[in-house]
Every structure is written in C-alpha cells, then in structure tokens.
Write a protein that holds these residues in place. Structure first.
Motif, PDB file in Angstrom:
ATOM      1  N   GLU A 262      12.072   1.845   2.073  1.00  0.00           N
ATOM      2  CA  GLU A 262      10.871   2.023   2.494  1.00  0.00           C
ATOM      3  C   GLU A 262      10.411   3.047   2.946  1.00  0.00           C
ATOM      4  O   GLU A 262      11.289   3.858   3.627  1.00  0.00           O
ATOM      5  CB  GLU A 262      11.261   0.996   4.241  1.00  0.00           C
ATOM      6  CG  GLU A 262      10.827  -0.532   3.504  1.00  0.00           C
ATOM      7  CD  GLU A 262      11.143  -1.428   4.973  1.00  0.00           C
ATOM      8  OE1 GLU A 262      10.903  -2.546   4.529  1.00  0.00           O
ATOM      9  OE2 GLU A 262      11.630  -0.855   5.678  1.00  0.00           O
TER      10      GLU A 262
ATOM     11  N   GLN B 280      -5.766  -0.343   2.258  1.00  0.00           N
ATOM     12  CA  GLN B 280      -5.819  -0.215   4.052  1.00  0.00           C
ATOM     13  C   GLN B 280      -5.996   1.303   4.590  1.00  0.00           C
ATOM     14  O   GLN B 280      -6.817   0.859   5.793  1.00  0.00           O
ATOM     15  CB  GLN B 280      -4.303  -1.041   4.686  1.00  0.00           C
ATOM     16  CG  GLN B 280      -4.622  -2.753   4.766  1.00  0.00           C
ATOM     17  CD  GLN B 280      -3.099  -2.840   4.925  1.00  0.00           C
ATOM     18  OE1 GLN B 280      -2.526  -1.935   5.744  1.00  0.00           O
ATOM     19  NE2 GLN B 280      -2.887  -3.796   5.278  1.00  0.00           N
ATOM     20  N   ALA B 281      -5.377   1.742   3.297  1.00  0.00           N
ATOM     21  CA  ALA B 281      -5.565   3.117   4.220  1.00  0.00           C
ATOM     22  C   ALA B 281      -6.739   4.258   3.927  1.00  0.00           C
ATOM     23  O   ALA B 281      -7.449   5.009   3.672  1.00  0.00           O
ATOM     24  CB  ALA B 281      -3.872   4.574   3.492  1.00  0.00           C
TER      25      ALA B 281
ATOM     26  N   SER C  62       4.444   2.691  -1.028  1.00  0.00           N
ATOM     27  CA  SER C  62       4.075   1.692   0.089  1.00  0.00           C
ATOM     28  C   SER C  62       3.583   0.347  -0.979  1.00  0.00           C
ATOM     29  O   SER C  62       3.221   0.919  -2.269  1.00  0.00           O
ATOM     30  CB  SER C  62       3.396   1.800   1.045  1.00  0.00           C
ATOM     31  OG  SER C  62       3.907   2.573   2.224  1.00  0.00           O
TER      32      SER C  62
ATOM     33  N   GLU D 258      -1.367  -3.552  -1.311  1.00  0.00           N
ATOM     34  CA  GLU D 258      -2.104  -3.861  -0.297  1.00  0.00           C
ATOM     35  C   GLU D 258      -2.169  -2.453   1.232  1.00  0.00           C
ATOM     36  O   GLU D 258      -3.338  -2.654   1.320  1.00  0.00           O
ATOM     37  CB  GLU D 258      -1.644  -5.429   0.504  1.00  0.00           C
ATOM     38  CG  GLU D 258      -0.488  -5.488   0.910  1.00  0.00           C
ATOM     39  CD  GLU D 258       1.150  -6.058   0.261  1.00  0.00           C
ATOM     40  OE1 GLU D 258       1.646  -6.249   0.995  1.00  0.00           O
ATOM     41  OE2 GLU D 258      -0.093  -5.502  -1.397  1.00  0.00           O
ATOM     42  N   ARG D 259      -1.124  -2.078   1.165  1.00  0.00           N
ATOM     43  CA  ARG D 259      -1.370  -1.023   2.338  1.00  0.00           C
ATOM     44  C   ARG D 259      -2.192   0.099   1.386  1.00  0.00           C
ATOM     45  O   ARG D 259      -2.850   0.816   2.730  1.00  0.00           O
ATOM     46  CB  ARG D 259       0.199  -0.262   2.139  1.00  0.00           C
ATOM     47  CG  ARG D 259       0.038   0.005   3.944  1.00  0.00           C
ATOM     48  CD  ARG D 259      -0.089   0.176   5.217  1.00  0.00           C
ATOM     49  NE  ARG D 259      -0.273   1.591   5.842  1.00  0.00           N
ATOM     50  CZ  ARG D 259      -1.363   1.501   6.459  1.00  0.00           C
ATOM     51  NH1 ARG D 259      -2.768   1.878   5.708  1.00  0.00           N
ATOM     52  NH2 ARG D 259      -0.553   2.616   6.890  1.00  0.00           N
ATOM     53  N   TRP D 260      -1.991   0.438  -0.019  1.00  0.00           N
ATOM     54  CA  TRP D 260      -3.043   0.972  -0.047  1.00  0.00           C
ATOM     55  C   TRP D 260      -4.913   1.138   0.356  1.00  0.00           C
ATOM     56  O   TRP D 260      -5.269   1.662   0.959  1.00  0.00           O
ATOM     57  CB  TRP D 260      -2.556   1.506  -2.099  1.00  0.00           C
ATOM     58  CG  TRP D 260      -2.045   1.632  -2.361  1.00  0.00           C
ATOM     59  CD1 TRP D 260      -0.745   1.801  -1.626  1.00  0.00           C
ATOM     60  CD2 TRP D 260      -1.601   1.779  -4.057  1.00  0.00           C
ATOM     61  NE1 TRP D 260       0.540   2.061  -2.755  1.00  0.00           N
ATOM     62  CE2 TRP D 260      -0.258   1.780  -3.838  1.00  0.00           C
ATOM     63  CE3 TRP D 260      -2.234   1.719  -4.582  1.00  0.00           C
ATOM     64  CZ2 TRP D 260       0.688   2.295  -5.013  1.00  0.00           C
ATOM     65  CZ3 TRP D 260      -1.923   1.205  -5.872  1.00  0.00           C
ATOM     66  CH2 TRP D 260       0.163   2.047  -6.498  1.00  0.00           C
TER      67      TRP D 260
ATOM     68  N   GLN E 291      -4.927   4.456   8.850  1.00  0.00           N
ATOM     69  CA  GLN E 291      -5.202   5.406   7.282  1.00  0.00           C
ATOM     70  C   GLN E 291      -5.077   6.955   7.932  1.00  0.00           C
ATOM     71  O   GLN E 291      -5.452   7.881   7.265  1.00  0.00           O
ATOM     72  CB  GLN E 291      -6.637   5.079   7.865  1.00  0.00           C
ATOM     73  CG  GLN E 291      -7.178   3.823   7.418  1.00  0.00           C
ATOM     74  CD  GLN E 291      -8.821   3.779   7.491  1.00  0.00           C
ATOM     75  OE1 GLN E 291      -9.285   4.017   8.699  1.00  0.00           O
ATOM     76  NE2 GLN E 291      -9.060   2.983   6.465  1.00  0.00           N
TER      77      GLN E 291
ATOM     78  N   LEU F 206       2.059   6.542   0.811  1.00  0.00           N
ATOM     79  CA  LEU F 206       2.013   4.571   0.050  1.00  0.00           C
ATOM     80  C   LEU F 206       1.870   4.862  -1.182  1.00  0.00           C
ATOM     81  O   LEU F 206       2.493   3.333  -0.734  1.00  0.00           O
ATOM     82  CB  LEU F 206      -0.036   5.439   0.227  1.00  0.00           C
ATOM     83  CG  LEU F 206      -0.983   5.890   1.508  1.00  0.00           C
ATOM     84  CD1 LEU F 206      -2.386   5.863   1.475  1.00  0.00           C
ATOM     85  CD2 LEU F 206      -1.147   4.315   2.392  1.00  0.00           C
TER      86      LEU F 206
END
Length: 258
Positions: free
Chosen positions: A219, A164-165, A157, A160-162, A118, A154
C-alpha cells in the motif's frame, strides 16, 4: 427537518464522545490482555450489556475480532492502522538520507509527501542546488490531482480512491487534468510506467517526477518526488530522473518492510 433543542444536541454529542472514549479504552484493555466480556466490563465499570454493545460494534468494524468461548482480540483493521501509523511516525527520519542522496544525484529539490483527503501534504523537503529555488514549504498542501506526488499515491491505491480525490474542473494551470476520463487514463499510465509526472499541471514552469513508497502490504504510505524548473527537466531527461526517483522510493519502501 426539525432541529433538536440545543441542550438535547449537546447531550447527544456528550453521549457519543463518552461511547467513543469507552471504545478506545476497551481496545486498550484488550491490548493489555483482557479478553473476556466480564473482565472487560469490570475493568471499565460498565454493565455487561453496555460493554457487549460497544465490543460488538468494534468487532463489526474490524477493530476487534470475537472468538466464541475465547473472547475478544485485536482485529485486522488495527494491524493495518498500526503499520500506517508506524510508517508515518518514523518516515521523515527514515527517509531523509535517501532524499538527500536523491538531491545530490539530481541537483534538484526533493519532496516527501503523504495523501490526506484530496490533497498532498509535504512532510519533508530537501532544497536543490540550483540558483533558482522552489518556494515550497514543509506542511504545504496541494491538490493530489495536479501533483506528481498525488498521482503516484493514487495510482497505487484502489480505483475508488481515485474518484474521491478527483475535483471536477480543477484548473491550477492551463495543463491541469480537470476532466475525469483524462485523469483516470493518466493514473493508469502512471501505474504502467512506474512513476508519476506533473508537467506544469500544478504550477506554471515547474515539472515533477514522483514514485510511491509502499509498505509491507504493497500500500502507498507516501511518495517521493524531484521538482524543478521546466528548463532543467526536458523530455530527454525525464527517464533518467524517473529511474533515480524510483530507486529512492524502493530503498525507502524496503526500510518500511515493503
């Protein structure tokens, strides 16, 4: 839930560590050119059943791929990890001339950062030429949610990574985006305009503009930013600085094969 006795826990941990090490050794043997089950088992002194179990797990996870009657080969996940490792290993040295050029063009402090969980971690810094200097240091960590570097990483990315962070209710300053709808909307806007902004969301009186550094697969592997006191980065100057930041990020991306 009942806990295992200490000696049983230690035994389980040792067994797990041994399995992990054997898996890594099998990956190395495949990389060296040993592909058949029998040869891999013999190389590590394992039974066929033990070698097969570990190899099958690695194949399911994408670290190996199995071809019937041909054996085991390095898998696509290792290729992706290899690109990331290569980029992170050489990135500060490769990026440094571009960071210095960006500093010279803007007179402001330039940061290079990567995403870890994060947080954003500064892996390089080129101090600005202003009398007022930022106190940031290489190795410093800040929430990705409240920084331009983090938002740049982010936004490019997977969504779903948003999540998580995101830290609900984060309050670095009065301007930090601490609710999910506002944060998600900001990442969408960041992706649309091509650069990220931190308008005193991480530190009072400090503004930043950042853009992602992309690898050959598109990426984000890092991000570059310009940071300065808010009085040096008013609304009228943001587009000019953003253009320079994006150009620096694109040049670094090209050197990484992006």
């Amino acid at each position: 839930m009942a806990r295992l006795p200490r000696h049983e826990t230690e035994t389980a941990e040792a067994s797990g560590t041994q399995t992990l090490l054997r898996g890594l050794q099998l990956l190395e043997k495949v990389a060296e050119g040993v592909h058949d089950l029998q040869g891999l088992a013999q190389a590590l002194g394992l039974s066929r059943s033990t070698a097969y179990r570990i190899l099958a797990s690695l194949a399911r996870a994408g670290y190996l791929r199995h071809e019937p009657r041909k054996g085991y080969w390095l898998g696509p996940k290792l290729i992706r990890l290899g690109f990331k490792a290569y980029g992170q290993l050489h990135l500060p040295t490769l990026a440094r001339p571009h960071l210095e050029a960006l500093r010279d063009a803007t007179q402001e402090t330039v940061h290079l950062g990567i995403l870890e969980g994060q947080e954003v971690v500064y892996i390089d810094k080129v101090p600005g030429r202003r009398e007022l200097q930022l106190a940031s240091q290489i190795g410093a960590r800040f929430p990705a949610q409240s920084t331009a570097l983090g938002k740049a990483l982010l936004a490019w990315s997977p969504p779903e990574r948003w999540r998580q962070a995101f830290v609900p209710g984060l309050r670095r300053t009065a301007k930090t985006l601490g609710d999910w709808p506002a944060f998600a909307a900001e990442l969408e806007a960041t992706r649309a305009r091509g650069y990220a902004l931190d308008l005193e969301e991480n530190e009072p009186g400090v503004r930043c503009v950042a853009a992602p550094i992309l690898n050959g697969q598109g990426e984000p592997v890092a991000a570059v930013s310009v940071s300065t006191a808010a009085l040096y980065l008013d609304e009228a100057r943001i587009p000019e600085v953003a253009r320079l930041v994006q150009e620096a990020a694109r040049r670094i991306s090209r050197e990484l094969g992006g």
